[in-house]
Design an enzyme around this catalytic site. Structure first.
Site, PDB file in Angstrom:
ATOM      1  CB  THR A  13      -0.954   0.011   1.208  1.00 12.01           C
ATOM      2  OG1 THR A  13      -0.209  -0.204   2.404  1.00 12.01           O
ATOM      3  CG2 THR A  13      -2.018  -1.067   1.067  1.00 12.01           C
ATOM      4  CB  ILE A  93      16.157  -7.145  11.276  1.00 10.41           C
ATOM      5  CG1 ILE A  93      14.946  -7.035  12.204  1.00 10.41           C
ATOM      6  CG2 ILE A  93      17.303  -6.269  11.773  1.00 10.41           C
ATOM      7  CD1 ILE A  93      14.407  -5.635  12.360  1.00 10.41           C
ATOM      8  CG  LEU A  94      17.309  -4.559   5.581  1.00  7.67           C
ATOM      9  CD1 LEU A  94      17.103  -3.246   4.846  1.00  7.67           C
ATOM     10  CD2 LEU A  94      17.587  -5.684   4.587  1.00  7.67           C
ATOM     11  CG  HIS A 110       7.367   2.902  13.152  1.00  7.38           C
ATOM     12  ND1 HIS A 110       7.455   1.527  13.207  1.00  7.38           N
ATOM     13  CD2 HIS A 110       6.860   3.302  14.343  1.00  7.38           C
ATOM     14  CE1 HIS A 110       7.027   1.115  14.394  1.00  7.38           C
ATOM     15  NE2 HIS A 110       6.651   2.169  15.096  1.00  7.38           N
TER      16      HIS A 110
END
Length: 207
Positions: A13, A93-94, A110
């Site tokens: 989205t 998580i990078l 966020h």
């Protein structure tokens, strides 16, 4: 012209909000050059295809660790000559290799007003459940640069959204997307591509 890559894991989205902003000419000096998905079945890839944007799959299940996946993503982004990475519902998580490769060039949205309801474990509906359980009257969304701390990078833009009596997590999630996320994410991307963001420690100056 800054080449933008959007990293996704699901419905896309926020990707759609960026595509719509681009079609309206609101991503100044930027263009979405690629969409990279951690899942081959992500609906976001269909959104990219409909918009004529190349889509790529770097599937988490194909790698033994987040670090191996991150290194593969960095290699692909460099191959595509990407100047800005946007996390739009990317659910993994990078590791530090991504931040090292793109310092102050990774944006995340966020669904809360950081530093509230953020960090490890706060994603998707969990964020809105926590806001309702705490009883806050305002929530919202934050666009921030990504560093090695989850949701811990310098804040670019924030927008508040009112919590209403009787809200459910699902209703609140939709309102935060419609009133905040879909507005400030394209704005932040455009500001970056125009060269109007300057980072000094934790502070982001908008020029």
């Amino acid at each position: 012209m800054v080449r933008i890559a959007v990293l996704v894991s699901g419905g896309g989205t926020n990707l759609q909000a960026l595509i719509d902003a681009q079609s309206r000419g609101e991503l100044k000096n930027g263009r979405i050059a690629a969409v990279l998905s951690s899942r081959p079945d992500a609906y976001a890839l269909e959104r990219a295809a409909r918009a004529g944007i190349p889509g790529y799959v770097v599937a988490r299940k194909d790698f033994a660790s987040n670090r191996e996946m991150t290194i593969a993503l960095v290699d692909k982004l460099r191959e595509l000559n990407i100047g800005l990475v946007v996390l739009a519902g990317f659910l993994h998580i990078l590791t530090g290799e991504m931040v090292a490769a793109f310092p102050n060039a990774i944006l995340n949205v966020h669904p809360a007003l950081i530093p509230s309801f953020c960090g490890a474990g706060y994603y998707g509906l969990h964020v809105h459940e926590a806001a309702l359980a705490y009883g806050v009257k305002l929530t919202g969304a934050t666009v921030h640069f990504v560093n090695e701390e989850p949701d811990g990078g310098p804040i670019v833009l924030q927008k508040a959204v009112e919590i209403l009596e009787g809200d459910t997590p699902e209703v609140l999630q939709r309102r935060v997307m419609e009133q905040a996320e879909w507005h400030i994410l394209p704005q932040a991307v455009s500001l970056f591509c125009e060269g109007r963001l300057r980072v000094e420690g934790r502070i982001v100056h908008i020029l």
